[in-house]
Structures are given as C-alpha cells and as structure tokens.
Scaffold this motif. Structure first.
Motif, PDB file in Angstrom:
ATOM      1  N   ARG A 117       4.643   0.793  -1.995  1.00 19.91           N
ATOM      2  CA  ARG A 117       3.265   0.320  -1.992  1.00 19.91           C
ATOM      3  C   ARG A 117       3.204  -1.184  -1.708  1.00 19.91           C
ATOM      4  NH1 ARG A 117       2.711   3.884  -6.451  1.00 19.91           N
ATOM      5  NH2 ARG A 117       2.880   2.107  -7.879  1.00 19.91           N
ATOM      6  N   LYS A 141       5.412  -2.874  -0.087  1.00 16.69           N
ATOM      7  CA  LYS A 141       5.786  -3.107   1.300  1.00 16.69           C
ATOM      8  C   LYS A 141       4.600  -2.865   2.227  1.00 16.69           C
ATOM      9  CE  LYS A 141       9.161  -1.733   4.777  1.00 16.69           C
ATOM     10  NZ  LYS A 141      10.313  -0.842   5.079  1.00 16.69           N
ATOM     11  N   LYS A 142       3.849  -1.770   1.959  1.00 15.33           N
ATOM     12  CA  LYS A 142       2.678  -1.464   2.774  1.00 15.33           C
ATOM     13  C   LYS A 142       1.597  -2.545   2.635  1.00 15.33           C
ATOM     14  CE  LYS A 142       3.125   3.577   2.891  1.00 15.33           C
ATOM     15  NZ  LYS A 142       2.482   4.853   2.514  1.00 15.33           N
ATOM     16  N   LYS A 143       1.456  -3.046   1.389  1.00 13.97           N
ATOM     17  CA  LYS A 143       0.450  -4.072   1.142  1.00 13.97           C
ATOM     18  C   LYS A 143       0.794  -5.359   1.908  1.00 13.97           C
ATOM     19  CE  LYS A 143      -1.905  -6.496  -2.594  1.00 13.97           C
ATOM     20  NZ  LYS A 143      -1.997  -6.690  -4.058  1.00 13.97           N
ATOM     21  N   SER A 191       2.593  -5.535   4.593  1.00  9.16           N
ATOM     22  CA  SER A 191       2.447  -5.280   6.025  1.00  9.16           C
ATOM     23  C   SER A 191       0.975  -5.381   6.454  1.00  9.16           C
ATOM     24  CB  SER A 191       2.976  -3.867   6.374  1.00  9.16           C
ATOM     25  OG  SER A 191       4.336  -3.787   6.079  1.00  9.16           O
TER      26      SER A 191
END
Length: 307
Positions: free
Chosen positions: A296, A298-300, A302
């Motif tokens: 999560r 990492k996605k945030k 990105s």
C-alpha cells in the motif's frame, strides 16, 4: 523451541512405543492367568500331601531324620553359624519388570555374606548373567528358564538340592523368590532344609486328633525320607508359580506406568505443538499483513510521484 516436524515425529515415536507396552501388558496378563490355572490343577494334591505330612509328624515324639533338626526346639534360623549353604534363587529371564530382579539379587547377596561358601542354583537368565558378570560362582549344570514353570522342573530342582544335601556339601538350603502379596511383590527368603518339625505341628492346630494311628513300614524315618522329596517338589513348584506371577505382575505395573508416562509426555507435546503451530500461524499472518502494508505504501508513493 522444537519445530512442528520434530514434535510430530516424537509423538509418533511415543505412540509406537505405547503399542509395544500395551502388547507386553496383555501378554503378561495372559501368562499369569495361564500359570495360575496350571497350578490350581495340582494344588489339591500338594495340599493333601502337606496335611498328611503334618499328621504323620504328630504321631511321633521325635524325628530321627537328616532332613529335620535333631532338636525340634531350635529356632528356624539356627544354623547360620555353618560354613556352607545352598541357595535356590528365582529371577526372570529378562528385565522390564521394575525392581523385581534387583530385589531378589540384593536379598541373595545379603544372605551370601553370612556363609563362607555358597552353592547357587539360579533360575532365570537375568540372575545367571548377573552372577557370572560379577564372578560369583553358580552351579553350572542347573540351567532352567524362569518362563513357564512346570512340575517337572520343580522335581528336578528338589532332586538337585537333595543330592548335594545328602552328600554333605551343605547343611542349610534356602530359597529366595518373590511372592505376590495383594498388588505388591514381596521378596521371600525361606529355609527349606533342614525342616523344623515344630512348624508342621503349628499347622492344622485344629486337626481332629481322633485319627487312627499310622503304622509305618519299614520305619517312620524311611517313610518320612521318601515323602520329603515330594513335599519339597510341591513347595518349590508353588514358589515357582508365585515368583512367575509376581514377575508378570511387576511387568504389568511397569508397562502400565510406561503408558501413563507416555500419555503425560504426549499431552505436554500436544500443548507444545499447538503453541509452535499457533506461533507459526501468527508469524505468517504478521508477514502477510506487513507485506500488504508495504504494498500500500509503495502504491501511495507511486501515485504521489505521478501527480
């Protein structure tokens, strides 16, 4: 802390051992019942013989026989000052019977210290192995197993003991065996030669004294000397059965204790296994949660970079 596989292997090993101890318990039960049944078939004969033996001794005032004390007032323990004796020792053929064998051997060694020379007649492979290992001489030509005692072996034993007694090799003969008293085994040490007339008179004290007198031919001494071997054979056979049954009872007790200990160990291992398994599950959940949280983040990061 042990792993799951190691604990499972230990539990499986204990369960396999339990199968063996349970089988040994059942086998000992069967053997003891069989021995008791065989003894019950011959018991009436020897009880009648013992009864008649006592009645014969009541008909005389003195027993002039080498198989009896010359002075009937002597205590049964009189004669300990003699230098030679024979000891008939009954042990098992194998172990796994608790303290059954060790108690018999301790009592034997205790008695041996009272005499300068002893002739050991040992029944049972365990006892023979022990005495040979400790360089204690035994009568080599007496080599009978403790398993499946028979009247034939009892007669052979009585004959072997009487042969040395008649030759004058020893004047005292003892028997050391284990008797089953209730649910416990008790080591018995009894003097079987010479016999004490007073002890026979103490038996059957309520015996009817109106029996007709016996007529002994050719003499009372000759008759008594012929009855003694049969009496000893009956006594030894009963002692062999008692000892064999005590061995089986001791093994049953040992196997029962082993089963209880196995159950206790498996209960502890089961608790430990559940803890290890729960810890492994908790660790896996923690790792999954940590991975999801990291994903999560990492996605945030990105998304923030694109904007």
């Amino acid at each position: 802390m042990s792993g799951e596989k190691e604990i499972r292997d230990r539990i499986k090993t204990i369960q396999n051992t339990q199968k063996i101890t349970n089988a040994m318990y059942l086998i000992s039960t069967t053997k003891m019942r069989k021995a008791r049944n065989e003894y019950e078939k011959t018991k009436p004969f020897f009880e009648a013989l013992n009864h008649e033996f006592s009645r014969m001794l009541r008909r005389v005032d003195n027993v002039d026989s080498e198989y009896f004390y010359s002075d009937e007032e002597k205590s049964g323990e009189k004669g300990a000052e003699r230098n030679e004796c024979a000891i008939f020792v009954m042990t098992a053929d194998k172990g796994l019977a608790g303290s059954y064998n060790s108690n018999v051997i301790k009592e034997t060694e205790k008695l041996m210290k009272r005499y300068k020379k002893t002739y050991l007649f040992v029944m049972g492979e365990y006892g023979r192995t022990y005495f040979k290992k400790h360089n204690i001489p035994i009568v080599e030509d007496y080599n009978y197993p403790a398993m499946n005692p028979t009247l034939h072996i009892a007669r052979k034993t009585a004959s072997a003991l009487l042969t040395g007694y008649d030759k004058g090799l020893y004047k005292d003969v003892f028997i050391i065996y284990t008797n089953l008293s209730g649910i416990t085994e008790v080591v018995e040490r009894k003097r079987i030669l010479p016999l004490n007339r007073r002890r026979f008179l103490e038996k059957n004290v309520n015996d009817d004294k109106k029996y007709e007198d016996y007529e002994f031919y050719p003499s009372f001494t000759d008759v008594i000397d012929n009855v003694v071997p049969m009496y000893l054979a009956g006594f030894l056979y009963g002692a062999m059965i008692d000892s064999f049954c005590s061995e089986q009872n001791a093994r049953m007790t040992a196997m029962s204790s082993a089963n209880e200990n196995a159950e206790e160990i498996m209960s502890e291992l089961s608790v430990e296994y559940n803890r290890v398994r729960q810890a492994a599950i908790t660790q896996e959940i923690t790792e999954v949660a940590a991975g999801a949280k990291a994903l999560r983040r990492k996605k945030k990061r990105s998304g923030e970079a694109v904007s």
